[in-house]
Design a protein around this motif. Structure first.
Motif, short mmCIF file in Angstrom:
data_model
loop_
_atom_site.label_atom_id
_atom_site.label_comp_id
_atom_site.label_asym_id
_atom_site.label_seq_id
_atom_site.Cartn_x
_atom_site.Cartn_y
_atom_site.Cartn_z
N ARG A 1 43.27 41.12 35.61
CA ARG A 1 43.44 41.19 37.22
C ARG A 1 44.74 40.13 37.23
O ARG A 1 45.53 40.13 38.16
CB ARG A 1 42.30 40.69 37.73
CG ARG A 1 41.06 41.53 37.79
CD ARG A 1 39.87 40.92 38.24
NE ARG A 1 39.30 39.74 37.48
CZ ARG A 1 38.12 39.14 37.64
NH1 ARG A 1 37.46 39.32 38.77
NH2 ARG A 1 38.05 38.32 36.67
N TYR A 2 44.59 38.84 36.40
CA TYR A 2 45.78 38.13 36.60
C TYR A 2 47.09 38.62 36.18
O TYR A 2 48.10 38.18 36.80
CB TYR A 2 45.38 36.74 35.79
CG TYR A 2 46.12 35.62 35.77
CD1 TYR A 2 46.45 34.81 37.10
CD2 TYR A 2 47.26 35.26 34.97
CE1 TYR A 2 47.10 33.74 37.11
CE2 TYR A 2 48.20 34.35 35.15
CZ TYR A 2 48.03 33.46 36.35
OH TYR A 2 49.24 32.41 36.35
N ARG A 3 47.14 39.21 35.19
CA ARG A 3 48.29 39.80 34.55
C ARG A 3 48.96 40.82 35.49
O ARG A 3 50.16 40.85 35.77
CB ARG A 3 48.16 40.50 33.06
CG ARG A 3 47.65 39.49 32.07
CD ARG A 3 48.15 40.15 30.77
NE ARG A 3 47.17 41.38 30.55
CZ ARG A 3 45.96 41.44 29.91
NH1 ARG A 3 45.49 40.39 29.50
NH2 ARG A 3 45.54 42.37 29.75
N ALA A 4 48.14 41.66 36.05
CA ALA A 4 48.82 42.63 37.29
C ALA A 4 49.16 41.89 38.36
O ALA A 4 50.16 42.42 38.97
CB ALA A 4 47.63 43.61 37.59
N ALA B 1 46.64 41.49 48.30
CA ALA B 1 46.03 41.69 47.38
C ALA B 1 46.21 40.80 45.91
O ALA B 1 45.27 40.54 45.49
CB ALA B 1 46.10 43.26 46.94
N PRO B 2 47.58 40.95 45.43
CA PRO B 2 47.68 40.02 44.11
C PRO B 2 47.24 38.57 44.17
O PRO B 2 46.66 38.21 43.44
CB PRO B 2 49.30 39.97 44.16
CG PRO B 2 49.86 41.18 44.72
CD PRO B 2 48.71 41.51 45.89
N ALA B 3 47.36 37.97 45.33
CA ALA B 3 46.80 36.54 45.44
C ALA B 3 45.42 36.54 45.44
O ALA B 3 44.60 35.72 44.83
CB ALA B 3 47.17 35.78 47.06
N ALA B 4 44.83 37.44 46.12
CA ALA B 4 43.36 37.64 46.31
C ALA B 4 42.91 37.86 44.49
O ALA B 4 41.91 37.33 44.37
CB ALA B 4 42.69 38.71 47.06
N ALA B 5 43.37 38.77 44.02
CA ALA B 5 43.24 38.93 42.56
C ALA B 5 43.13 37.60 41.74
O ALA B 5 42.47 37.50 40.62
CB ALA B 5 43.99 40.08 42.09
N VAL B 6 44.15 36.72 41.93
CA VAL B 6 44.15 35.63 41.37
C VAL B 6 43.20 34.55 41.45
O VAL B 6 42.46 34.12 40.69
CB VAL B 6 45.52 34.73 41.79
CG1 VAL B 6 45.55 33.21 40.97
CG2 VAL B 6 46.67 35.65 41.15
N GLY B 7 42.51 34.71 42.82
CA GLY B 7 41.36 34.06 43.17
C GLY B 7 40.21 34.46 42.35
O GLY B 7 39.37 33.51 42.14
N ASP B 8 40.06 35.77 42.45
CA ASP B 8 39.01 36.27 41.37
C ASP B 8 39.11 35.99 40.12
O ASP B 8 38.12 35.53 39.70
CB ASP B 8 39.06 37.94 41.64
CG ASP B 8 38.92 38.38 43.24
OD1 ASP B 8 38.35 37.65 43.88
OD2 ASP B 8 39.16 39.41 43.27
N ALA B 9 40.23 35.94 39.29
CA ALA B 9 40.34 35.91 38.04
C ALA B 9 40.10 34.13 37.80
O ALA B 9 39.69 33.97 36.55
CB ALA B 9 41.83 35.92 37.35
N THR B 10 40.19 33.18 38.69
CA THR B 10 40.11 31.95 38.44
C THR B 10 38.80 31.36 39.44
O THR B 10 38.88 30.21 39.44
CB THR B 10 41.28 31.19 38.98
OG1 THR B 10 41.64 31.27 40.39
CG2 THR B 10 42.43 31.46 38.02
N ALA B 11 38.03 32.29 39.87
CA ALA B 11 36.91 31.88 40.79
C ALA B 11 36.18 30.97 40.15
O ALA B 11 35.51 31.13 38.73
CB ALA B 11 36.40 32.89 41.34
N GLY B 12 35.60 29.78 40.69
CA GLY B 12 34.69 28.93 39.77
C GLY B 12 35.24 27.95 39.18
O GLY B 12 34.62 26.84 38.65
N ALA B 13 36.66 27.80 39.11
CA ALA B 13 37.38 26.93 38.19
C ALA B 13 38.41 25.66 38.96
O ALA B 13 39.04 26.55 40.02
CB ALA B 13 38.17 27.53 37.08
N ARG B 14 38.81 24.75 38.70
CA ARG B 14 39.61 24.06 39.45
C ARG B 14 40.98 24.02 38.76
O ARG B 14 40.76 24.56 37.54
CB ARG B 14 39.13 22.63 39.57
CG ARG B 14 38.99 21.84 38.66
CD ARG B 14 38.45 20.32 38.68
NE ARG B 14 38.08 19.72 37.49
CZ ARG B 14 39.11 18.87 36.82
NH1 ARG B 14 40.40 19.02 37.21
NH2 ARG B 14 38.71 18.41 35.68
N GLY B 15 42.09 23.61 39.27
CA GLY B 15 43.37 23.41 38.40
C GLY B 15 44.23 24.46 39.30
O GLY B 15 43.88 25.36 39.63
#
Length: 410
Positions: A218-221, A327-341
């Motif tokens: 998801r993040y790479r896409a 959509a791409p920004a939301a996918a980044v949020g999904d890939a990093t959900a639950g983590a900070r940084g």
């Protein structure tokens, strides 16, 4: 102040967090000021007796320093927190913009605009990191579209205000920009909620290693999609279409402004449906469909027979761009959900910046040695690759998305 896009909340969906609303307001004020300065900056720089190459260098300095500073923003977020870094970045842009109005030489303008690029990177990365971290997965598309709506409305209002201010003085827009940034920074400091990194009692969320994020399809896409979007929307579209209108369609610069304004209105209207689609149908189909449509549309723009057809095609591209920005920004949020940084968001932002820097250069060279269709074809290929990359994303039902998020927690 123009109202931000109203994103009606479907039954059962949660309200957008307060921080998202605040970030949308901040985005509006930031972009109003930026839009005021952009049309005036080249004319102002020419007053120092320099050529067009030097004018281009000032514009590029902002983008290049923004790109160079982005990798460091993630670590700064780890140390300071999103809220503090956001206000600090806005402050740097505000001070540097005000000083541009007092500049006594071309070199001073060049250096100050470069410093503004550093502040812009700090603001952009921290704002998007906070936005994605504070929003549940079921509302992430709506949140991103609301945030982008603030930018679009500010971008439409800014040039009109800038034209009026330019009749007063060529330096007035820079002071106005500093003022709108001061308002945006104050709004952020007062209304954004403090995070655990900034000293709250809540335990900080775990820091997700960047290697783990990079392995997520998801993040790479999303990064490839952001690169293609930067190359096409921020680079080729903005750099070549004004030239295409004048040199091929025998129009004027005013025609370009009219077409872009109409397309911007259409894109703003499409943001609400785009956000809901991304949340209810999915990130994968949104990226696949929008980037396929954008690829075909950008090819058609290169051979548009007249201004009317060009305007319609730009409106179609504007609808696709509403999904491409969400959509791409939301996918980044999904890939990093639950983590900070902020490092994943910083790399995601750099992908767009890299496309925006390289796109105009390569496209301009292709027009010189080949043709307009050749330059637009390369952009279409990148958009097509971005669409195909979405096929590697996992199929996912909206209710299966991570629901982590919330101000001050993740």
């Amino acid at each position: 102040m123009p109202r931000l896009p109203v994103l009606r909340r479907p039954t059962g969906q949660p309200r957008l967090p307060r921080d998202v609303i605040v970030l949308g307001v901040i985005a509006f004020f930031v972009m109003v000021g930026f839009g005021v300065v952009v049309p005036v900056l080249p004319v102002y720089v020419r007053n120092f007796g320099v050529g067009y190459l030097e004018v281009g260098a000032v514009v590029s300095a902002f983008a290049l320093m923004r790109f160079a500073a982005s990798p460091f923003c993630g670590r700064l977020i780890d140390w300071l927190g999103e809220r503090t870094l956001l206000a600090l970045g806005i402050g740097i842009v505000a001070i540097s913009s005000a000083l541009v109005g007092f500049a006594g030489s071309y070199v001073e303008v060049l250096v100050l605009r470069g410093a503004g690029g550093i502040g812009s990177a700090m603001f952009s990365v921290s704002a998007m990191t906070l936005l994605l971290r504070s929003t549940p997965g079921s509302s992430r598309g709506r949140a991103v579209s609301f945030y982008h709506g603030g930018f679009l409305l500010g971008g439409m209002a800014g040039p009109a205000i800038g034209g009026v201010l330019a009749t007063v003085s060529l330096t007035a827009p820079f002071f106005f920009y500093a003022g709108t940034l001061a308002v945006a920074g104050l709004v952020g400091l007062v209304l954004l909620q403090r995070t655990a990194v900034e000293g709250d009692s809540a335990a900080p969320a775990p820091l997700l290693p960047i290697r783990t994020v990079l392995r997520d399809p998801r993040y790479r896409a999303a990064c490839l999609a952001n690169f293609a979007n930067g190359w096409t929307s921020l680079g080729v579209r903005s750099a070549l279409i004004p030239v295409l209108v004048v040199d091929v369609l025998a129009g004027t610069a005013a025609w370009t402004g009219v077409a872009f304004a109409i397309a911007a209105v259409v894109q703003t209207i499409a943001l609400g449906p785009a956000g809901r689609f991304v949340d209810t149908v999915g990130r994968r189909p949104a990226i696949l469909g929008a980037y396929l449509v954008a690829s075909g549309t950008i090819l058609a723009i290169a051979v548009a027979p007249n201004f009317a057809v060009l305007t319609v095609l730009l409106c179609v591209y504007g609808v696709a761009a509403a999904f491409m920005g969400t959509a791409p920004a939301a996918a980044v949020g999904d890939a990093t959900a639950g983590a900070r940084g902020g490092r994943p968001v910083a790399l995601f932002s750099m992908a767009s910046d890299l496309g925006a820097i390289a796109g105009p250069l390569v496209a301009g060279w292709l027009v010189d040695v080949a043709s307009f269709p050749a330059a637009f074809s390369v952009a279409a290929v990148f958009l097509l690759l971005a669409a195909l990359s979405a096929l590697r994303m996992p199929r996912e039902r909206p209710q299966q998305r991570p629901e982590s998020g919330g101000a001050g927690s993740s």
